[in-house]
Write a protein that holds these residues in place. Structure first.
Motif, PDB file in Angstrom:
ATOM      1  N   ASP A 114     -42.141  90.918 -67.454  1.00 29.11           N
ATOM      2  CA  ASP A 114     -43.340  90.945 -66.623  1.00 29.11           C
ATOM      3  C   ASP A 114     -44.588  91.003 -67.510  1.00 29.11           C
ATOM      4  O   ASP A 114     -44.500  90.784 -68.723  1.00 29.11           O
ATOM      5  N   GLY A 115     -45.702  91.325 -66.929  1.00 26.06           N
ATOM      6  CA  GLY A 115     -46.964  91.322 -67.673  1.00 26.06           C
ATOM      7  C   GLY A 115     -47.004  92.325 -68.814  1.00 26.06           C
ATOM      8  O   GLY A 115     -47.825  92.206 -69.731  1.00 26.06           O
ATOM      9  N   ASN A 116     -46.115  93.331 -68.795  1.00 22.50           N
ATOM     10  CA  ASN A 116     -46.086  94.321 -69.881  1.00 22.50           C
ATOM     11  C   ASN A 116     -45.340  93.817 -71.108  1.00 22.50           C
ATOM     12  O   ASN A 116     -45.389  94.440 -72.160  1.00 22.50           O
ATOM     13  N   TRP A 117     -44.611  92.735 -70.926  1.00 25.30           N
ATOM     14  CA  TRP A 117     -43.838  92.198 -72.072  1.00 25.30           C
ATOM     15  C   TRP A 117     -44.798  91.623 -73.114  1.00 25.30           C
ATOM     16  O   TRP A 117     -45.724  90.908 -72.787  1.00 25.30           O
ATOM     17  N   ARG A 118     -44.537  92.003 -74.370  1.00 23.25           N
ATOM     18  CA  ARG A 118     -45.416  91.536 -75.446  1.00 23.25           C
ATOM     19  C   ARG A 118     -44.698  90.445 -76.247  1.00 23.25           C
ATOM     20  O   ARG A 118     -43.734  90.744 -76.968  1.00 23.25           O
ATOM     21  N   PRO A 119     -45.111  89.195 -76.094  1.00 25.12           N
ATOM     22  CA  PRO A 119     -44.377  88.128 -76.796  1.00 25.12           C
ATOM     23  C   PRO A 119     -44.608  88.173 -78.301  1.00 25.12           C
ATOM     24  O   PRO A 119     -45.671  88.602 -78.756  1.00 25.12           O
ATOM     25  N   LYS A 120     -43.579  87.758 -79.038  1.00 21.88           N
ATOM     26  CA  LYS A 120     -43.702  87.634 -80.490  1.00 21.88           C
ATOM     27  C   LYS A 120     -43.414  86.193 -80.860  1.00 21.88           C
ATOM     28  O   LYS A 120     -42.568  85.565 -80.218  1.00 21.88           O
ATOM     29  N   ARG A 121     -44.104  85.705 -81.876  1.00 20.24           N
ATOM     30  CA  ARG A 121     -43.872  84.324 -82.290  1.00 20.24           C
ATOM     31  C   ARG A 121     -42.395  84.137 -82.635  1.00 20.24           C
ATOM     32  O   ARG A 121     -41.779  85.028 -83.238  1.00 20.24           O
ATOM     33  N   VAL A 122     -41.826  83.020 -82.228  1.00 19.72           N
ATOM     34  CA  VAL A 122     -40.418  82.741 -82.526  1.00 19.72           C
ATOM     35  C   VAL A 122     -40.367  81.719 -83.659  1.00 19.72           C
ATOM     36  O   VAL A 122     -40.890  80.611 -83.528  1.00 19.72           O
ATOM     37  N   GLY A 123     -39.758  82.134 -84.766  1.00 18.33           N
ATOM     38  CA  GLY A 123     -39.686  81.241 -85.932  1.00 18.33           C
ATOM     39  C   GLY A 123     -38.731  80.084 -85.666  1.00 18.33           C
ATOM     40  O   GLY A 123     -37.761  80.227 -84.923  1.00 18.33           O
ATOM     41  N   ARG A 124     -39.012  78.935 -86.276  1.00 20.54           N
ATOM     42  CA  ARG A 124     -38.146  77.765 -86.091  1.00 20.54           C
ATOM     43  C   ARG A 124     -36.939  77.861 -87.004  1.00 20.54           C
ATOM     44  O   ARG A 124     -37.006  78.417 -88.096  1.00 20.54           O
ATOM     45  N   ALA A 125     -35.802  77.342 -86.531  1.00 16.33           N
ATOM     46  CA  ALA A 125     -34.588  77.381 -87.347  1.00 16.33           C
ATOM     47  C   ALA A 125     -34.322  75.979 -87.891  1.00 16.33           C
ATOM     48  O   ALA A 125     -33.373  75.323 -87.484  1.00 16.33           O
ATOM     49  N   ASN A 126     -35.188  75.525 -88.796  1.00 14.68           N
ATOM     50  CA  ASN A 126     -35.029  74.173 -89.349  1.00 14.68           C
ATOM     51  C   ASN A 126     -34.230  74.215 -90.645  1.00 14.68           C
ATOM     52  O   ASN A 126     -34.521  75.028 -91.518  1.00 14.68           O
ATOM     53  N   GLY A 127     -33.281  73.345 -90.774  1.00 12.34           N
ATOM     54  CA  GLY A 127     -32.500  73.275 -91.998  1.00 12.34           C
ATOM     55  C   GLY A 127     -33.272  72.558 -93.091  1.00 12.34           C
ATOM     56  O   GLY A 127     -34.401  72.106 -92.868  1.00 12.34           O
ATOM     57  N   PRO A 128     -32.669  72.424 -94.281  1.00 12.94           N
ATOM     58  CA  PRO A 128     -33.356  71.747 -95.378  1.00 12.94           C
ATOM     59  C   PRO A 128     -33.592  70.269 -95.052  1.00 12.94           C
ATOM     60  O   PRO A 128     -32.808  69.668 -94.314  1.00 12.94           O
ATOM     61  N   THR A 129     -34.660  69.714 -95.616  1.00 10.49           N
ATOM     62  CA  THR A 129     -34.949  68.295 -95.407  1.00 10.49           C
ATOM     63  C   THR A 129     -34.004  67.466 -96.277  1.00 10.49           C
ATOM     64  O   THR A 129     -33.311  68.007 -97.148  1.00 10.49           O
ATOM     65  N   GLU A 130     -34.019  66.165 -96.092  1.00 15.46           N
ATOM     66  CA  GLU A 130     -33.121  65.294 -96.871  1.00 15.46           C
ATOM     67  C   GLU A 130     -33.453  65.392 -98.364  1.00 15.46           C
ATOM     68  O   GLU A 130     -32.563  65.443 -99.202  1.00 15.46           O
ATOM     69  N   ALA A 131     -34.763  65.457 -98.683  1.00 16.36           N
ATOM     70  CA  ALA A 131     -35.162  65.564-100.099  1.00 16.36           C
ATOM     71  C   ALA A 131     -34.644  66.877-100.685  1.00 16.36           C
ATOM     72  O   ALA A 131     -34.138  66.911-101.820  1.00 16.36           O
ATOM     73  N   GLN A 132     -34.757  67.958 -99.910  1.00 15.75           N
ATOM     74  CA  GLN A 132     -34.262  69.250-100.404  1.00 15.75           C
ATOM     75  C   GLN A 132     -32.746  69.201-100.572  1.00 15.75           C
ATOM     76  O   GLN A 132     -32.208  69.755-101.529  1.00 15.75           O
ATOM     77  N   MET A 133     -32.062  68.527 -99.632  1.00 14.94           N
ATOM     78  CA  MET A 133     -30.602  68.439 -99.728  1.00 14.94           C
ATOM     79  C   MET A 133     -30.181  67.694-100.992  1.00 14.94           C
ATOM     80  O   MET A 133     -29.200  68.064-101.630  1.00 14.94           O
ATOM     81  N   ARG A 134     -30.960  66.652-101.334  1.00 16.45           N
ATOM     82  CA  ARG A 134     -30.615  65.896-102.549  1.00 16.45           C
ATOM     83  C   ARG A 134     -30.647  66.825-103.758  1.00 16.45           C
ATOM     84  O   ARG A 134     -29.774  66.808-104.601  1.00 16.45           O
ATOM     85  N   ARG A 135     -31.685  67.666-103.801  1.00 13.22           N
ATOM     86  CA  ARG A 135     -31.821  68.600-104.919  1.00 13.22           C
ATOM     87  C   ARG A 135     -30.707  69.647-104.865  1.00 13.22           C
ATOM     88  O   ARG A 135     -30.128  70.003-105.890  1.00 13.22           O
ATOM     89  N   HIS A 136     -30.424  70.149-103.658  1.00 15.71           N
ATOM     90  CA  HIS A 136     -29.361  71.162-103.511  1.00 15.71           C
ATOM     91  C   HIS A 136     -28.023  70.610-104.004  1.00 15.71           C
ATOM     92  O   HIS A 136     -27.265  71.312-104.665  1.00 15.71           O
ATOM     93  N   ARG A 137     -27.770  69.322-103.685  1.00 12.94           N
ATOM     94  CA  ARG A 137     -26.480  68.753-104.110  1.00 12.94           C
ATOM     95  C   ARG A 137     -26.411  68.640-105.631  1.00 12.94           C
ATOM     96  O   ARG A 137     -25.350  68.769-106.218  1.00 12.94           O
ATOM     97  N   ARG A 138     -27.589  68.448-106.254  1.00 13.40           N
ATOM     98  CA  ARG A 138     -27.593  68.370-107.725  1.00 13.40           C
ATOM     99  C   ARG A 138     -27.336  69.737-108.340  1.00 13.40           C
ATOM    100  O   ARG A 138     -26.822  69.848-109.441  1.00 13.40           O
ATOM    101  N   VAL A 139     -27.745  70.805-107.607  1.00 10.01           N
ATOM    102  CA  VAL A 139     -27.597  72.160-108.148  1.00 10.01           C
ATOM    103  C   VAL A 139     -26.200  72.715-107.892  1.00 10.01           C
ATOM    104  O   VAL A 139     -25.574  73.288-108.790  1.00 10.01           O
ATOM    105  N   ALA A 140     -25.682  72.549-106.670  1.00  7.60           N
ATOM    106  CA  ALA A 140     -24.409  73.175-106.305  1.00  7.60           C
ATOM    107  C   ALA A 140     -23.244  72.380-106.882  1.00  7.60           C
ATOM    108  O   ALA A 140     -22.752  71.441-106.280  1.00  7.60           O
TER     109      ALA A 140
END
Lengths: 934, 126
Positions: A114-140
């Motif tokens: 109800d009106g007493n509820w205090r909303p909090k920003r909800v963070g996005r659950a985005n995974g790594p981008t393709e460029a980041q994945m390329r780098r991750h594959r080089r590291v792992a």
């Protein structure tokens, strides 16, 4: 086609519009989102709209059924709040799913926002981008470890990848998640550097993901936000129980945090799998066929950071030689000439040293979109979720040092700790998250004592918060005790637990009335609260005290026989209610209630002398005074405050002019001590900003209290101890800024923390005065003290942690963000006619000292874990590291332009001993200050 | 010098042998040309073989956990000697923790061999 995850129809409804229209518009938007998702695929956690609920015509609701199990109801107030805070339809439903559930009339689970509820920003659950994945594959590159993790997850176990900064944890998690993604595991990627990522983000993602048999929740960087770990971990079993969703967690973190969470606070049942940068770097070098001297150089340069190693390998392949530190710095800051870009890179690298990120909104606001885009395109900063950072920590340190040394214009941005502190001040949540992880960044031995106290104080205030939360959920009425309720609520408000605060408020506001202008004092509804018994007991204690005074009677002139417990109780309640309403979380602060209570103080104050009843008990006046000072933005302008303060000051002044007694009598016999009463009166006078009038009295009171430390420091006198510490902490800020007072506060604070920790574990003692409100009171005092200490000491703590203590400060007290002196255009080793180290040489020595300090910290931290306690060689080397650290601290104190040859040689030798081949060659002066003239 | 202790995988392998070979042994005995052994005896001996295998798997788990702990502990700026000593220390600790399952394994193996049908003629000896 993008899914309609933002409000559409609702945005067209004016904010002052009738509730029915808001409900209709929101319903349209929610329906649109549900249909779009349904049409796209079979959703993991589907939702649908039920018919509108008009049972209560004053408060119509939108009703949504989530996963065919959970009924979520939203009033127009909640919908408006969500829209104002920028929460879309999906975020709103996600927030409801993790909100506290109740049961509807049929006993089915239901959530009402109800009106007493205090909303909090909800963070996005985005995974790594393709460029980041390329780098991750080089590291792992460790298929064995990857295989182990995959097998553990397929066996239904949670896994925690444990490793240091730059050990390739995230890369490993990303590669495993990708492999499992191909085998039917739905993926939810949380980057916990975003403080808004939490259980709501997980649910929001499930509301949009296609249905799978299993889901893998990757919680990257648990260390970045430890307070969110507990709710996050409890969310997976909740979702499984309610909606049958099989969620496994793959977390990444540091070893110290892994020890903490697998040890039980908060508990995470996961198989730890270690990942070592050393092994990964070796594997990388083998794969790239780099051997011999080049290999050694890269290993030394990379230290324990696989990402640095990767960059070094890339440069090696491009130029045919291994880069040095300077070239690496050039690579990480290449071609950054524009002032805005330099500024952005400096800010982000300062934050990156502590693993912090800057949100996209803030970055764009500070530096402009083109600057950020340019830096991103050139791979100088990285994107994580909806934020930017310079990662890893080692790279951030390199960039920060380079900026400090080579970019004169960033001098106006302030020291690194100024940049971080300014950033953290944007949100309490961020300060809390950073403080919670800071003891994992460095070992406590390396911090100055004040900083260590701050960390342990923070740690225990978090424990208190959990205890208060539990107690409030169990019984928000706090056994119908106003004192306990108010102190608990004040602590909860300070500790950012608004929902629990509201639970207490509902009870307190229903239990007390003060709306009637005819009332002189607040009135309990439905009989006195349990605190009243304390005032009856106080009356009896007063009678005993009178006997001790004999015929002369109590100095206040008020005998026990004249004491009216009811009036004293209600006056005290007035003070407490003021404190309660005035410290309410912003969303629940009720200006009308505060005004009514403030009006009441004008009637309740004695018309002649200005005190509050009873004249014999000054702490009641002090309590009301504190309440007014919390509530009134200009207490100095308030006549009631001025008169009550004068009365308190007169009470502690001698009968002769100029004489100062410097203490207040409790007036309640053995119920309260004079020390407690004095401390309360000091706090009240300082809050009332009576510095000019009360200076002498306060000084005398503090001296008196210092002399009485044996009394208030005694075991069992924790309430006195807390009051006195707060009085000193208040005065440290306002009156006596001195290291001695600060140390006194810190020492006693650590005693209080220890005792509070013990109090939390044992059962209450039945016959002790003030027993009922003991723990809530201690909680309120401690959180207040800790919060004040955080404000005043956090920057110094940051300086310790970031290793910038060794740099010359912008100003002597470290408070000002004044520009640093502009560096010379070419600072490197310009010969100066004078003897001693030149400015350029000194900077090189200071940078080397920083490196030495960090290496020593790392060594101590690596050797300090409990698992190594029985290993003789490790313990011997640890003792040696402590010795080296003491020597370092001694030498650092002597490192300036006039440093002697012995100091410099000793520091150089120590550096070589500790850092080995990575220790730089240092410039010695041609002539020393202490050198005799030739 | 590091103690030459068997790895957890060897224990797992041995556990497989106990479970598989042990049961094979009694199956062949029970179904052999002169198979006149009572079902109770076969069942009891099978239980002992399986129990021995289970205890050895338990021991292997304990040792494996020790190895994993060691992997986690040896991270960071430690010398090679330190890493070896830590590994040695943690492995010894895990072997100490694995004493109970190993003792139980030995007891069960002895028991199961002793009770192998027609291996020791108990009725003639007693």
């Amino acid at each position: 086609m993008p899914l309609p995850f933002d409000w559409d129809a609702l945005t067209t409804v004016p904010s002052d519009e009738d509730g029915q229209r808001v409900i209709s518009a929101a319903r349209n938007d929610l329906e649109k989102a549900a249909t779009a998702l349904r049409e796209k695929f079979d959703v993991a956690l589907p939702f649908r709209l039920l018919s509108r609920d008009f049972k209560n015509p004053d408060e119509p609701r939108v009703v949504v059924l989530v996963g065919e199990k959970l009924r979520c109801e939203f009033t127009d107030g909640a919908l408006q709040n969500a829209r104002r805070k920028g929460l879309g339809p999906i975020d709103l439903i996600a927030s409801a799913v993790v909100y506290e559930q109740s049961a509807d009339v049929d006993g089915k689970p239901c959530v009402i926002l109800d009106g007493n509820w205090r909303p909090k920003r909800v963070g996005r659950a985005n995974g790594p981008t393709e460029a980041q994945m390329r780098r991750h594959r080089r590291v792992a590159r460790l298929p064995m470890v990857t295989g182990d993790i995959e097998r553990a997850i397929k066996a239904g176990k949670n896994v925690m990848i444990v490793g240091k900064h730059g050990s390739g944890r995230t890369a490993l998690a990303a590669v495993v998640a990708q492999v499992l993604g191909g085998q039917g595991y739905g993926q939810i990627w949380l980057d916990l550097t975003d403080p808004a990522d939490g259980p709501e983000s997980v649910v929001a993602e499930l509301l949009k993901l296609p249905k799978q048999e299993h889901y893998l929740l990757v919680a990257d960087g648990l260390q970045a936000n430890i307070p969110v770990v507990d709710p996050l971990l409890s969310c997976a079993p909740l979702l499984q129980m309610m909606f049958g969703l099989q969620i496994l967690i793959l977390a990444t973190t540091w070893k110290s945090v892994a020890d903490k969470v697998t040890g039980g606070d908060p508990h995470f049942d996961a198989s730890p799998i270690g990942v070592s940068a050393e092994k990964l770097i070796k594997q990388m070098l083998d794969d790239e066929s780099i051997f011999g001297e080049d290999r050694q150089k890269i290993e030394t340069l990379a230290g324990d950071d696989v990402h640095i190693a990767l960059s070094a390998i890339d440069i090696f392949h491009a130029h045919g030689r291994v880069p040095d530190v300077g070239e690496l710095q050039q690579e990480f800051t290449r071609d950054t000439d524009a002032p805005a870009e330099r500024r952005a890179l400096y800010h982000l690298s300062c934050l990156g040293v502590l693993g912090l990120v800057m949100s996209e909104v803030q970055a764009v606001e500070m530096f402009g979109r083109p600057t950020i885009t340019e830096l991103l395109d050139r791979d100088l900063v990285h994107r994580t979720d909806e934020a930017f950072t310079v990662a890893t920590q080692r790279r951030a340190v390199l960039v920060m040092n380079f900026a400090l040394e080579h970019w004169p214009e960033i001098g106006s941005e302030g020291q690194p700790e100024d940049v971080v502190w300014t950033h953290l001040q944007r949100s309490d949540r961020l300060i809390r998250a950073t403080l919670s992880q800071i003891d994992n960044v460095v070992s406590p031995e390396t911090l100055r004592p004040a900083s260590s106290y701050l960390i342990s104080a923070w740690d225990i205030s978090e424990q208190l918060a959990r205890w208060l939360e539990k107690q409030t959920n169990h019984g928000p009425a706090w056994e119908d005790n106003l004192g306990s309720s108010v102190f608990a609520a004040m602590a909860l408000a300070r500790l950012d637990r608004p929902e629990q605060w509201l639970k207490i408020a509902e009870h307190v506001r229903a239990r007390w009335t003060y709306a009637d202008p005819e009332l002189q004092l607040p009135e309990p509804v439905g009989g006195n609260t349990t605190d009243f018994k304390d005032f009856q007991q106080i009356g009896r204690e007063m009678a005993e005290e009178d006997l001790a005074y004999g015929e002369d009677g109590h100095p206040s002139g008020m005998p026990a026989a004249q004491f009216d417990p009811q009036e004293a109780y209600r006056t005290w309640a007035l003070g407490l209610l003021l404190c309660f309403e005035a410290t309410a979380p912003l969303a629940y602060r009720d200006a009308e209630r505060i005004r009514m209570l403030l009006d009441m103080t004008k009637i309740a104050a004695d018309s002649l002398d200005g005190y509050f009843y009873p004249v014999r008990v000054p702490w009641v006046t002090a309590r009301v005074l504190m309440g007014i000072c919390h509530a009134d933005t200009e207490p100095r302008e308030n006549r009631v405050v001025a008169r009550a303060s004068k009365w308190l000051i007169d009470l502690a002044s001698g009968s002769d002019p100029g004489q100062v007694v410097g203490r207040w009598l409790s007036g309640t016999g053995t119920w309260n001590t004079n020390e407690e009463a004095t401390a309360m009166c000091v706090i009240a006078l300082v809050s009332a900003q009576q510095r000019y009038r009360a200076g002498d009295v306060i000084d005398a009171a503090l001296s008196w209290l210092t002399g009485r430390s044996a009394e208030w420091g005694r075991e069992g006198q924790e309430i006195d101890l807390a009051q006195v510490i707060e009085a000193f902490a208040f005065c440290t800020e306002s009156y006596v800024p001195g290291e001695q007072t600060e140390m006194l506060v810190n020492q006693h604070l650590s005693t209080l923390l220890q005792r509070t920790r013990n109090e939390l574990r044992k059962a209450p003692v039945a016959d002790r005065p003030e027993e009922r409100l003991r723990l809530p009171f201690l909680a309120a005092q401690l959180t207040e003290i800790v919060w004040r200490t955080v404000q005043s000491q956090f920057k110094r703590l940051l300086r310790d942690v970031m290793g910038t203590s060794d740099r010359p400060q912008a100003s002597s007290n470290g408070r000002s963000a004044m520009p640093r002196p502009r560096p010379e255009p070419d600072p490197a080793f310009l010969p100066e006619p004078d003897k001693g180290l030149t400015a350029g040489q000194l900077r090189v020595w200071q940078a080397a000292a920083s490196q030495l300090r960090r290496t020593l910290n790392d060594l101590i931290s690596d050797r300090s874990s409990p698992g190594k306690a029985g290993v003789a060689l490790v313990q011997t080397l640890l003792a040696e590291n402590y010795r080296q650290q003491r020597l370092y601290n001694e030498l650092l104190g002597m490192l300036d332009s006039q440093a002697t040859v012995e100091t410099l040689r000793a520091l150089d030798e120590l550096g070589q001993e500790v850092c080995g081949p990575s220790w730089p060659t240092l410039p010695y002066p041609d002539h020393y200050r202490d050198e005799a003239p030739a | 010098m590091r103690a030459a202790l068997p790895a957890s995988s060897s224990l797992n392998f041995l556990a497989g042998i106990f479970a598989g070979a042990g049961i094979n042994l009694i199956t062949s005995v029970a179904t052999g040309p002169e198979a006149e052994v009572s079902s109770t005896k076969i069942a009891l001996d099978s239980v002992l073989w399986v129990a021995a295998a289970a205890c050895l798997t338990w021991a292997a788990q304990v040792v494996q956990r020790g190895e994993r702990d060691a992997d986690v502990e040896v991270q960071g700026r430690l010398t090679q000697e330190e890493k070896e000593e830590i590994r040695d220390h943690l492995e010894r600790r895990s072997w100490r923790r694995a004493r109970l399952p190993i003792i139980l394994t030995v007891v069960f193996v002895i028991g199961s061999v002793a009770l192998l049908p027609r291996f020791i003629p108990w009725s003639a000896l007693l």
